[in-house]
Design an enzyme around this catalytic site. Structure first.
Site, PDB file in Angstrom:
ATOM      1  N   THR A 102      -0.916 -39.672  21.219  1.00 24.06           N
ATOM      2  CA  THR A 102      -1.912 -38.750  21.796  1.00 24.06           C
ATOM      3  C   THR A 102      -1.326 -38.162  23.079  1.00 24.06           C
ATOM      4  O   THR A 102      -0.567 -37.216  23.023  1.00 24.06           O
ATOM      5  CB  THR A 102      -3.261 -39.456  22.041  1.00 24.06           C
ATOM      6  OG1 THR A 102      -3.052 -40.653  22.802  1.00 24.06           O
ATOM      7  CG2 THR A 102      -3.946 -39.793  20.735  1.00 24.06           C
ATOM      8  N   THR A 126      -3.657 -53.726  21.616  1.00 27.36           N
ATOM      9  CA  THR A 126      -3.188 -52.657  22.481  1.00 27.36           C
ATOM     10  C   THR A 126      -3.823 -51.388  21.942  1.00 27.36           C
ATOM     11  O   THR A 126      -4.780 -51.462  21.197  1.00 27.36           O
ATOM     12  CB  THR A 126      -1.649 -52.577  22.477  1.00 27.36           C
ATOM     13  OG1 THR A 126      -1.237 -51.536  23.344  1.00 27.36           O
ATOM     14  CG2 THR A 126      -1.101 -52.328  21.091  1.00 27.36           C
TER      15      THR A 126
END
Length: 396
Positions: free
Chosen positions: A146, A183
């Site tokens: 991202t 994570t």
């Protein structure tokens, strides 16, 4: 154990592909990972009470310990999307299974991106139809990103029971990183033969000292997920606990996970420096890890490092509020090679040498409590002007 150049598809029998389907303006945003045979699988997930649809679906899919493919999109988190989001996650696995000719129950799904928007399923379906088994694995590594600025990849090989085995991993994560049993997104592949329950136990243990020891901004995402797939195509005898082969593989998996954790911390949104905090002399390892993560997560420590200010008082303060039973009388603090605090007093240091230390892209902070044998490490990044800019404009 040797670190090599490779991809998430380097272990025997794995394939990956990624492409741009239109969820993001330009960058790749859809990908899949596929094993020639069903793989023993393990996963850890966000502990945020708000969980995205793919988290619910993939946790259920892992119930029997077998996964053969993973489909992932970026640009849209499919989070806070209700029953429609769950149906869309399921549809992504069904479309992937149909294209690959496998059972939908063998497909996991992951998403990352903006929260609260429905997936444009026609766009996603068209993209899945264009994915191929013999695609470019670097496309997978790019399509999961991202706000990341780079791919995060780690691959190791070693000899195990007379055969070469490989462990490969890739991850994404830049902001909203303060994981607890996960994570942002992480994927690990290996051709080792190991049972899913044994793999799950190993993954959970290693997550505590790797992915759980990184922080960028103190936020835990709705979509955090780490999956490990072991397809057994190295044809080694299945690994059994407390054997040399098991311990060797555990070191390989730990190396991959540590590399990825550090890369996530280093690539924090707007970051200019990686901060590594080492705590020794604690009452136990858990206390050491808690103190290390508290220090590296302190906004005041992070901004001091960004400003190249050797403000050891902020480090000491963070040790003090770390919610451990640590006594403060014996604390010694060093920034790089420079001891700056000891015997409850500041220590004079060479200002020019310190300036050179703080100019580096990686900053080491060491805290010795002199109480016991506990030790731990944590990784994070500095907090810059760009972090605010990136997150203030995230939707726009």
């Amino acid at each position: 154990m040797q670190k090599i150049n490779g991809t998430i598809a380097t272990p025997r029998g794995f394939h990956a592909d990624g492409l741009h389907c239109g969820l993001k303006k330009k960058r790749k945003d859809l990908c899949w990972l596929y094993s020639d045979v069903p793989a023993q699988a393990a996963g850890v997930f966000t502990t945020n009470k708000v969980k995205a649809a793919p988290i619910h679906y993939t946790k259920a899919a892992l119930a029997d310990g077998l996964i053969q493919a993973v489909v992932v999109n970026s640009g849209n988190a499919n989070a806070c999307t209700g029953a429609v989001g769950l149906a869309d996650a399921k549809k992504m696995t069904e479309l992937t299974a149909e294209k690959l000719g496998i059972e939908p129950a063998l497909v996991a799904v992951a998403s990352t991106g903006v929260i609260g928007k429905l997936l444009p399923m026609a766009t996603v379906a068209a993209g899945i139809d264009r994915l191929t088994i013999e695609g470019d694995a670097t496309g997978f590594q790019q399509a999961i990103l991202t706000t990341d600025t780079c791919e995060k990849v780690s691959v190791y090989q070693d000899d195990l029971a007379g055969t070469t085995v490989t462990v490969a991993g890739c991850s994404k994560g830049s902001g909203m990183i303060h994981p607890n049993m996960a994570t942002m997104l992480g994927f690990v592949t290996t051709d080792v033969a190991i049972a899913s329950d044994t793999l799950q136990e190993m993954l959970a243990e290693l997550t505590e000292t790797t992915f759980n020891q990184i922080t960028v901004d103190g936020d835990t995402s709705t979509n955090d997920m780490v999956l490990v797939l072991a397809n057994g195509l190295a044809h080694n005898p299945p690994l059994m606990k407390a054997t040399p082969a098991y311990e060797k593989f555990k070191k390989m998996l730990a190396a991959v996970m540590t590399d990825l954790a550090k890369e996530i911390a280093k690539d924090g949104e707007g970051a200019t420096k990686l901060i590594e905090v080492t705590v020794t002399g604690a009452q136990d390892n858990l206390s050491a890890r808690m103190i290390a993560k508290t220090v590296v997560g302190s906004p005041l420590v992070k901004t001091a490092i960004f400003g190249k200010d050797p403000n050891w008082g902020r480090i000491l303060c963070a040790v003090g509020y770390s919610e451990t039973e640590a006594a403060m009388e014996g604390v010694t603090i060093a920034i790089g090679p420079h001891v700056v605090y000891a015997d409850e007093m500041p220590v004079l240091f060479d200002q020019e040498a310190m300036k050179e230390t703080l100019e580096a892209q990686e900053i080491a902070i060491t805290v010795n409590l002199q109480e016991g044998s506990g030790q731990g490490m944590a990784w994070g990044c500095d907090l810059s002007y760009d972090y605010v800019k990136i997150n203030a404009l995230y939707h726009t």
